[in-house]
Design a protein around this motif. Sequence first.
Motif, PDB file in Angstrom:
ATOM      1  N   PRO A   1     -13.431  81.208 -58.935  1.00  0.00           N
ATOM      2  CA  PRO A   1     -14.345  80.449 -59.799  1.00  0.00           C
ATOM      3  C   PRO A   1     -14.194  78.951 -59.529  1.00  0.00           C
ATOM      4  CG  PRO A   1     -12.993  82.007 -61.054  1.00  0.00           C
ATOM      5  CD  PRO A   1     -12.368  81.890 -59.704  1.00  0.00           C
ATOM      6  N   VAL A   2     -15.246  78.204 -59.757  1.00  0.00           N
ATOM      7  CA  VAL A   2     -15.235  76.782 -59.439  1.00  0.00           C
ATOM      8  C   VAL A   2     -14.156  76.041 -60.230  1.00  0.00           C
ATOM      9  CG1 VAL A   2     -16.583  74.654 -59.545  1.00  0.00           C
ATOM     10  CG2 VAL A   2     -17.662  76.771 -58.764  1.00  0.00           C
ATOM     11  N   GLU A   3     -13.979  76.428 -61.499  1.00  0.00           N
ATOM     12  CA  GLU A   3     -13.060  75.706 -62.384  1.00  0.00           C
ATOM     13  C   GLU A   3     -11.591  75.940 -61.994  1.00  0.00           C
ATOM     14  OE1 GLU A   3     -15.160  78.129 -63.405  1.00  0.00           O
ATOM     15  OE2 GLU A   3     -16.867  76.831 -63.925  1.00  0.00           O
ATOM     16  N   ALA A   4     -11.269  77.117 -61.547  1.00  0.00           N
ATOM     17  CA  ALA A   4      -9.887  77.455 -61.163  1.00  0.00           C
ATOM     18  C   ALA A   4      -9.955  78.429 -59.991  1.00  0.00           C
ATOM     19  CB  ALA A   4      -9.134  78.080 -62.339  1.00  0.00           C
ATOM     20  N   PRO A   5     -10.171  77.935 -58.777  1.00  0.00           N
ATOM     21  CA  PRO A   5     -10.442  78.805 -57.619  1.00  0.00           C
ATOM     22  C   PRO A   5      -9.315  79.794 -57.318  1.00  0.00           C
ATOM     23  CG  PRO A   5     -11.009  76.525 -57.135  1.00  0.00           C
ATOM     24  CD  PRO A   5     -10.258  76.506 -58.423  1.00  0.00           C
ATOM     25  N   LYS A   6      -9.727  81.053 -57.097  1.00  0.00           N
ATOM     26  CA  LYS A   6      -8.782  82.110 -56.740  1.00  0.00           C
ATOM     27  C   LYS A   6      -9.092  82.723 -55.375  1.00  0.00           C
ATOM     28  CE  LYS A   6      -7.878  83.455 -61.542  1.00  0.00           C
ATOM     29  NZ  LYS A   6      -7.945  84.569 -62.548  1.00  0.00           N
TER      30      LYS A   6
ATOM     31  N   ILE B   1     -15.149  88.495 -41.736  1.00  0.00           N
ATOM     32  CA  ILE B   1     -14.977  88.011 -43.109  1.00  0.00           C
ATOM     33  C   ILE B   1     -13.514  87.620 -43.263  1.00  0.00           C
ATOM     34  CG2 ILE B   1     -15.094  88.529 -45.572  1.00  0.00           C
ATOM     35  CD1 ILE B   1     -17.117  90.721 -44.965  1.00  0.00           C
ATOM     36  N   VAL B   2     -13.284  86.394 -43.723  1.00  0.00           N
ATOM     37  CA  VAL B   2     -11.921  85.953 -44.030  1.00  0.00           C
ATOM     38  C   VAL B   2     -11.910  85.431 -45.459  1.00  0.00           C
ATOM     39  CG1 VAL B   2     -10.029  84.414 -43.448  1.00  0.00           C
ATOM     40  CG2 VAL B   2     -11.470  85.338 -41.622  1.00  0.00           C
ATOM     41  N   ALA B   3     -10.977  85.948 -46.253  1.00  0.00           N
ATOM     42  CA  ALA B   3     -10.815  85.478 -47.638  1.00  0.00           C
ATOM     43  C   ALA B   3      -9.394  84.969 -47.819  1.00  0.00           C
ATOM     44  CB  ALA B   3     -11.105  86.601 -48.624  1.00  0.00           C
ATOM     45  N   ILE B   4      -9.253  83.834 -48.497  1.00  0.00           N
ATOM     46  CA  ILE B   4      -7.965  83.159 -48.669  1.00  0.00           C
ATOM     47  C   ILE B   4      -7.770  82.809 -50.141  1.00  0.00           C
ATOM     48  CG2 ILE B   4      -6.639  81.074 -48.089  1.00  0.00           C
ATOM     49  CD1 ILE B   4      -8.146  80.914 -45.475  1.00  0.00           C
TER      50      ILE B   4
ATOM     51  N   PHE C   1     -21.965  87.617 -64.454  1.00  0.00           N
ATOM     52  CA  PHE C   1     -20.627  88.041 -64.872  1.00  0.00           C
ATOM     53  C   PHE C   1     -19.794  86.862 -65.382  1.00  0.00           C
ATOM     54  CE2 PHE C   1     -21.811  90.779 -61.172  1.00  0.00           C
ATOM     55  CZ  PHE C   1     -22.069  91.942 -61.894  1.00  0.00           C
ATOM     56  N   GLY C   2     -20.429  85.705 -65.512  1.00  0.00           N
ATOM     57  CA  GLY C   2     -19.716  84.526 -65.976  1.00  0.00           C
ATOM     58  C   GLY C   2     -18.813  83.909 -64.926  1.00  0.00           C
ATOM     59  N   ILE C   3     -19.098  84.191 -63.655  1.00  0.00           N
ATOM     60  CA  ILE C   3     -18.284  83.656 -62.558  1.00  0.00           C
ATOM     61  C   ILE C   3     -19.087  82.585 -61.828  1.00  0.00           C
ATOM     62  CG2 ILE C   3     -17.126  84.183 -60.376  1.00  0.00           C
ATOM     63  CD1 ILE C   3     -16.751  87.064 -61.423  1.00  0.00           C
ATOM     64  N   SER C   4     -18.564  81.375 -61.770  1.00  0.00           N
ATOM     65  CA  SER C   4     -19.237  80.272 -61.076  1.00  0.00           C
ATOM     66  C   SER C   4     -18.804  80.260 -59.608  1.00  0.00           C
ATOM     67  CB  SER C   4     -18.892  78.939 -61.737  1.00  0.00           C
ATOM     68  OG  SER C   4     -17.484  78.758 -61.773  1.00  0.00           O
ATOM     69  N   VAL C   5     -19.774  80.182 -58.718  1.00  0.00           N
ATOM     70  CA  VAL C   5     -19.518  80.190 -57.275  1.00  0.00           C
ATOM     71  C   VAL C   5     -20.081  78.915 -56.669  1.00  0.00           C
ATOM     72  CG1 VAL C   5     -19.914  81.401 -55.097  1.00  0.00           C
ATOM     73  CG2 VAL C   5     -19.638  82.723 -57.219  1.00  0.00           C
ATOM     74  N   ALA C   6     -19.307  78.252 -55.828  1.00  0.00           N
ATOM     75  CA  ALA C   6     -19.765  77.088 -55.067  1.00  0.00           C
ATOM     76  C   ALA C   6     -19.784  77.479 -53.599  1.00  0.00           C
ATOM     77  CB  ALA C   6     -18.836  75.901 -55.284  1.00  0.00           C
ATOM     78  N   GLY C   7     -20.926  77.287 -52.933  1.00  0.00           N
ATOM     79  CA  GLY C   7     -21.002  77.750 -51.553  1.00  0.00           C
ATOM     80  C   GLY C   7     -21.993  76.971 -50.719  1.00  0.00           C
TER      81      GLY C   7
ATOM     82  N   ALA D   1     -11.223  76.542 -48.652  1.00  0.00           N
ATOM     83  CA  ALA D   1     -10.016  76.472 -49.475  1.00  0.00           C
ATOM     84  C   ALA D   1      -9.623  75.021 -49.714  1.00  0.00           C
ATOM     85  CB  ALA D   1      -8.874  77.226 -48.794  1.00  0.00           C
ATOM     86  N   THR D   2      -9.797  74.179 -48.708  1.00  0.00           N
ATOM     87  CA  THR D   2      -9.483  72.754 -48.829  1.00  0.00           C
ATOM     88  C   THR D   2     -10.390  72.074 -49.850  1.00  0.00           C
ATOM     89  OG1 THR D   2      -8.785  72.741 -46.505  1.00  0.00           O
ATOM     90  CG2 THR D   2      -9.255  70.609 -47.528  1.00  0.00           C
ATOM     91  N   ILE D   3     -11.677  72.414 -49.807  1.00  0.00           N
ATOM     92  CA  ILE D   3     -12.611  71.845 -50.795  1.00  0.00           C
ATOM     93  C   ILE D   3     -12.282  72.364 -52.196  1.00  0.00           C
ATOM     94  CG2 ILE D   3     -15.036  71.733 -51.493  1.00  0.00           C
ATOM     95  CD1 ILE D   3     -15.760  71.924 -48.499  1.00  0.00           C
TER      96      ILE D   3
END
Length: 611
Positions: free
Chosen positions: A552-557, A256-259, A525-531, A460-462
């Motif tokens: 979140p899709v709107e402001a990715p963290k 698992i890698v998270a950025i 939880f009101g969190i939008s995910v794009a995958g 992350a690029t997308i």
Amino acid sequence: MQYLEGRKYVVQGIFLVVALIFLTRLFFMQVLDGTYKLAADKNTLQRIVQTPYRGLIYDRKDHLLVQNTAVYDLVVVPREVKQLDSARFCELLQIPIEGLRTSLRAAKKYSRNKPSPIVQNLTTPDLAAILDRLGDFPGFHIRDRMARAYRTPNLAHALGYVGAITPAFLEKPKYAKYQAGENIGISGLESYYEQTLMGRRGVQYKMVNVRGVEKGKFRGGEFDTLSVAGQDLHLSIDAELQAYGEKLLAGRRGSIVAIDPKTGEILAFVSAPHYDPKQLTGKGSGNRYMALLNNPDRPLFDRPLMATYPPGSVFKLVNELVALQLGVVKPETGFECNQRLVHCTHQHEYPANVSLAIKNSCNPYFYQVMRAAVVRGQSPNRFEDARLGLGQWQKMVKSFGLGEKLGVDMSQEKRGLIPSPEFYDKLRGYHHWNFKTVYSLSIGQGEIGITGLQMANVLATIANRGWYVTPHFVRGIGNGGPLPQYRERHYTAVDTAFFKYIIPGMQMVVDGRGGTGNLASLAQFGISVAGKTGTVQNPHGFDHATFAAFAPVEAPKIAIAVFIENSGFGGVSAAPAAGLMIEQYLRGKVAPHRKTWENWVMYGDFTKHLH
């Protein structure tokens, strides 16, 4: 004449200064050489290298991960050893006589005048038991140093470990300043940032008698130099997220890698199976290292950086973006799900546009997308047409950070493979292949290979709509920031305007009805995910599962990539793992009612869905 006369005095002055420097150095050398003759006065000179305090390592919230602790080494200076009563010495140290002889031979081979280790990592009680009697054995001394101590059982693959420098290292000019028995970063961040963490050595000259008792500083310490402590590293790793990821994959094989997309900071770096970094410290660490090395599960193998897999259907996102940039498809372009071209995994609605194609992961659709990108009629010869098209495709794909090392601050990163026309020329023969030979690339299969870190970076690029910052672990060195190369943006060969067209389909994968990644949804939880889910064909057993996303899709963290080996469909295993990690990071906790999915990822039998 006056000018020449003046130059004469200048030249004479230069010669005088040089002579004084030479005489001073000669005097100092004679003084040092002469001190070795002080044996008649029962004294000798000892040169003591002061190892600096090694820099500490913290996580992104300034939790201390790696610190230093005092240990003691028994060292020998071979030229000072007189008549050694080996049996009595070994009885005192509780070591085998053959081990002593081996250590002495190694010490003489290294240097007769410099200290070499005989017994390392002595504790304070060990030291107390031998210190009073050590004076009976000239040439043997106690050297105190700082060893690494880990305050976390996690992150072993990224942190790396510190060990005694080997004779092979000492022979290299790069390590000329090190001494036998000194510690050095062997792997991971400890190795990559060795010079930063190590600091600068100091030297002290002391007078001691033949029994090793100090008689004071040599010439008042005028030749001593002070050591300078190493700088601390402040990592981007979230220790809580890291621990949770290692918990999820305990008992599995994968990564698992998270950025953080905006900064390129690595938030979690999970390689499974993992090990506790404490296993490679203290007495017996050599034996424990060999046990890990010989473990068939390969816990030392750094999967996020070194394991290369076909990316599966996640790669369809990159192929679509390349085709959009080339202008061979539009967002509203539809292709029939023609299974005579390539098999499609399930029945689904007609892929009338890119969003529906991504949602349903339609293999025939993406076959036709890549064919349109590669076969463009640039040559009347179909083989040459494919060569030209694939060459252009490869360059655009590599701009996503694929097929090359990204440049992460770790030394063992693999580059993966994005095959070129020359690759297939060598494999198949010049003008002996065409698009039908390489069509599996359209669905992320075949000869292509990427790492878990590279896949997370693609997401992350997308998330950034077309650019990335090189992923890195260290967000701060001392009181400063990261290295300069970890502040630059890298843009892909695809115009930023095209990225918005693939994101709705990625959202439908997770939150749409019948989406293949529904188990990663955090809509409650009101969190939008794009995958995007993926299933990676594996000729040696069950397929591997993968899922990659950002939120979140709107402001990715956070952008994340999950690989779980031999687990089949990405939507069944990798997707829920990614959803839980995103929830943990963005909410700081996993909701109690979601523990069912946590247990499924940790203990579920994924193979039940593969029959």
